[in-house]
Motif scaffolding. Structure first.
Motif, PDB file in Angstrom:
ATOM      1  N   ARG A 182       4.004 -30.673   3.674  1.00  0.00           N
ATOM      2  CA  ARG A 182       5.180 -29.916   4.127  1.00  0.00           C
ATOM      3  C   ARG A 182       5.071 -28.444   3.715  1.00  0.00           C
ATOM      4  NH1 ARG A 182      11.606 -31.081   3.280  1.00  0.00           N
ATOM      5  NH2 ARG A 182      12.231 -29.120   4.223  1.00  0.00           N
ATOM      6  N   ASP A 235       2.494 -26.768   5.950  1.00  0.00           N
ATOM      7  CA  ASP A 235       3.058 -26.618   7.290  1.00  0.00           C
ATOM      8  C   ASP A 235       4.107 -25.497   7.320  1.00  0.00           C
ATOM      9  OD1 ASP A 235       3.319 -27.532  10.054  1.00  0.00           O
ATOM     10  OD2 ASP A 235       5.319 -28.224   9.432  1.00  0.00           O
ATOM     11  N   SER A 236       4.950 -25.468   6.308  1.00  0.00           N
ATOM     12  CA  SER A 236       5.989 -24.442   6.209  1.00  0.00           C
ATOM     13  C   SER A 236       5.368 -23.046   6.067  1.00  0.00           C
ATOM     14  CB  SER A 236       6.889 -24.750   5.024  1.00  0.00           C
ATOM     15  OG  SER A 236       7.889 -23.795   4.888  1.00  0.00           O
ATOM     16  N   TRP A 294       8.425 -22.261   2.060  1.00  0.00           N
ATOM     17  CA  TRP A 294       7.217 -22.897   1.540  1.00  0.00           C
ATOM     18  C   TRP A 294       7.158 -22.841   0.018  1.00  0.00           C
ATOM     19  CZ3 TRP A 294       3.633 -20.503  -1.474  1.00  0.00           C
ATOM     20  CH2 TRP A 294       3.622 -19.109  -1.478  1.00  0.00           C
ATOM     21  N   SER A 332       9.059 -25.752  -1.232  1.00  0.00           N
ATOM     22  CA  SER A 332       8.317 -26.967  -0.865  1.00  0.00           C
ATOM     23  C   SER A 332       7.089 -27.160  -1.749  1.00  0.00           C
ATOM     24  CB  SER A 332       7.884 -26.903   0.599  1.00  0.00           C
ATOM     25  OG  SER A 332       9.003 -26.873   1.447  1.00  0.00           O
TER      26      SER A 332
END
Length: 180
Positions: A113, A116-117, A133, A136
């Motif tokens: 995640r 991806d963020s 991010w 995350s």
């Protein structure tokens, strides 16, 4: 203490120090926000976002492993009180066997995640577009370190059960290291 244990303790201490600084930052920001809001009618616009998105997540995830190492997490020891030290070792072995896959998966999903963020430039909508991010990325750091701590504890408890020597402390009753 093995090299792996020393390295893990150093990482937990470093992250614990960072978590402590984050708590201090929360206190300073909240105090400043209250003073500015009520005395000057000019609150800090970004205070809530920074505290809720970054600082609280950092305090929680960065202190996970160190708190576990110190037996500081909330636990129900009603059954453990009735067990001999060998039974408590077996209980902790079972706990590790159940917890390791959970926290390893949490670290993996959290890392995916965060990546991806980061790649998608995800940000909160609002006055300031805070990147998500960073928050995350705290998940795989904390959950991954806890998974390593659990693996080390599992191996130590199994070695203690197999040999009769104390490679790991028995789970303390009352939730504090050093108490029986």
């Amino acid at each position: 203490m093995t090299l792996m244990e020393r390295t893990l303790v150093r990482a937990e201490n470093l992250l614990g120090t960072i978590a402590t600084l984050l708590i201090l930052s929360i206190m300073v920001i909240v105090t400043a926000d209250v003073v500015l809001r009520y005395l000057f009618h000019s609150p800090i616009e970004w205070a809530f976002d920074v505290i809720s998105l970054y600082l609280m997540a950092g305090v929680f995830f960065l202190s996970l492993s160190g708190t576990h190492a110190d037996h500081g997490h909330v636990g129900v020891d009603l059954l453990l009180q009735r067990l001999a030290p060998t039974g408590r070792r077996l209980a902790e072995t079972l706990t590790c066997l159940v917890s390791i896959p959970f926290f390893a998966a949490m670290a993996k999903v959290g890392a995916d995640r965060a990546i991806d963020s980061f790649l998608n430039h995800d940000a909160l909508s609002g006055l300031i577009a805070w990147p998500t991010w960073i928050a995350s990325a705290l998940v795989p750091v904390g959950a991954g370190l806890l998974a390593l701590r659990l693996v080390l504890r599992l191996v130590s408890q199994i070695a203690s059960l197999a040999t009769g020597r104390d490679y790991a402390a028995v789970i303390p009753l009352g939730g504090h290291a050093g108490t029986e």
